[in-house]
Design an enzyme around this catalytic site. Structure first.
Site, PDB file in Angstrom:
ATOM      1  N   LEU A   1       0.866  -1.167   0.000  1.00 48.00           N
ATOM      2  CA  LEU A   1       0.000   0.000   0.000  1.00 48.00           C
ATOM      3  C   LEU A   1       0.905   1.220   0.000  1.00 48.00           C
ATOM      4  O   LEU A   1       1.950   1.226   0.661  1.00 48.00           O
ATOM      5  CB  LEU A   1      -0.898   0.024   1.239  1.00 48.00           C
ATOM      6  CG  LEU A   1      -1.971  -1.056   1.356  1.00 48.00           C
ATOM      7  CD1 LEU A   1      -2.735  -0.901   2.661  1.00 48.00           C
ATOM      8  CD2 LEU A   1      -2.932  -1.013   0.182  1.00 48.00           C
ATOM      9  N   ASP A   2       0.505   2.249  -0.727  1.00 43.24           N
ATOM     10  CA  ASP A   2       1.313   3.470  -0.757  1.00 43.24           C
ATOM     11  C   ASP A   2       1.498   4.018   0.651  1.00 43.24           C
ATOM     12  O   ASP A   2       0.686   3.762   1.546  1.00 43.24           O
ATOM     13  CB  ASP A   2       0.636   4.532  -1.625  1.00 43.24           C
ATOM     14  CG  ASP A   2       0.492   4.098  -3.070  1.00 43.24           C
ATOM     15  OD1 ASP A   2       1.270   3.231  -3.505  1.00 43.24           O
ATOM     16  OD2 ASP A   2      -0.406   4.629  -3.749  1.00 43.24           O
ATOM     17  N   LYS A   3       2.536   4.803   0.817  1.00 42.67           N
ATOM     18  CA  LYS A   3       2.851   5.366   2.128  1.00 42.67           C
ATOM     19  C   LYS A   3       1.668   6.135   2.715  1.00 42.67           C
ATOM     20  O   LYS A   3       1.417   6.094   3.920  1.00 42.67           O
ATOM     21  CB  LYS A   3       4.082   6.278   2.020  1.00 42.67           C
ATOM     22  CG  LYS A   3       4.548   6.871   3.339  1.00 42.67           C
ATOM     23  CD  LYS A   3       5.784   7.732   3.140  1.00 42.67           C
ATOM     24  CE  LYS A   3       6.218   8.388   4.453  1.00 42.67           C
ATOM     25  NZ  LYS A   3       7.403   9.247   4.280  1.00 42.67           N
TER      26      LYS A   3
ATOM     27  N   HIS B   1       0.141   2.543  -8.057  1.00 42.59           N
ATOM     28  CA  HIS B   1      -0.757   3.689  -7.828  1.00 42.59           C
ATOM     29  C   HIS B   1      -2.053   3.559  -8.634  1.00 42.59           C
ATOM     30  O   HIS B   1      -2.610   4.562  -9.099  1.00 42.59           O
ATOM     31  CB  HIS B   1      -0.074   5.010  -8.200  1.00 42.59           C
ATOM     32  CG  HIS B   1       1.070   5.401  -7.332  1.00 42.59           C
ATOM     33  ND1 HIS B   1       1.112   5.143  -5.973  1.00 42.59           N
ATOM     34  CD2 HIS B   1       2.230   6.043  -7.627  1.00 42.59           C
ATOM     35  CE1 HIS B   1       2.247   5.627  -5.472  1.00 42.59           C
ATOM     36  NE2 HIS B   1       2.942   6.155  -6.448  1.00 42.59           N
TER      37      HIS B   1
END
Length: 236
Positions: free
Chosen positions: A104-106, A189
């Site tokens: 998962l993105d930051k 993303h």
């Protein structure tokens, strides 16, 4: 299960590096079936032999599975020179070979599975498996039925091929919209790029589920728990 060396056994079980384990052995803090063990190369049968460290029995698991409610600001990695990682959030004694399944993105929150089961990870991430992943998002811009159709048809996000059909459900439509989105891919993303492609921007993103695994709503951000036997059975 085949016999393994005591230093590997204890390192895998979360007692540090093999160097750390050798220190425990040298200090005579390890026993196998009640007998003090001082030799790193000594072998044991994990399913049968009883190992204790400082008098406490070691519970050895071939595979570990944790559900984490990932908070923002933490990276989905095992190690990072500058950032806190999701593995750092597992504070109990843990196997050293844990890793996040996917990423998962930051700045994205929500469900993340951590394990050392490579086969399960491959099964969940393989492009041909088409595993459902459900996200909740807040989106800047009015999401409407034209977006629902576009997502169902596949969106050009600048890759070689459009995205696969995705199920977009509108929860609230307005200057700031709220949605749930089910995708079967895991492109870089992807959710943000899909909305950007239709002229909107994701301002908050949270993963709710992956395959049969649903985020436990009793877990606050940064909290985790082991998967239940039923959850593991459904995944595997």
């Amino acid at each position: 299960m085949a016999k393994i060396r005591i230093d590997k056994y204890l390192a895998d079980a979360g007692f540090g590096s093999r160097k750390d384990v050798k220190g425990l052995l040298k200090a005579k803090q390890v026993t196998i079936n009640g007998e003090t063990c001082v030799h790193a190369e000594e072998k044991l049968e994990p399913a049968q032999d009883v190992v204790c460290v400082q008098g406490k029995m070691v519970v050895y698991e071939s595979f570990s599975y944790y559900m984490l409610h990932k908070p923002q600001g933490v990276v989905s990695a095992t190690k990072d020179a500058h950032e806190k990682t999701v593995v750092n959030l597992i504070t109990e004694q843990k196997r050293r070979d844990l890793f996040p399944v996917g990423r998962l993105d930051k700045d994205t929150e929500g469900l993340l599975l951590l394990t050392n089961d490579g086969k399960l990870s491959n099964d969940l991430l393989a492009p041909g498996k088409h595993v459902d992943k459900v996200y909740y998002a807040k989106v800047q811009g009015k999401v409407d039925e034209s977006d629902v159709k576009a997502f169902a048809d596949g969106v050009d996000i600048g890759d070689d091929t459009p995205t696969k059909s995705a199920d977009l459900r509108i929860l609230k439509s307005g200057e700031e919209s709220e949605i749930e989105l089910t995708i079967t891919e895991g492109r870089f993303h992807q959710v943000k790029r899909m909305f950007h492609a239709v002229g909107k921007e994701v301002i908050y993103l949270k993963r709710l589920s992956m395959e049969s695994l649903v985020l436990d709503n009793t877990l606050t951000k940064g909290e985790y728990r082991s998967l239940t036997e039923e959850e593991i059975k459904k995944l595997c």
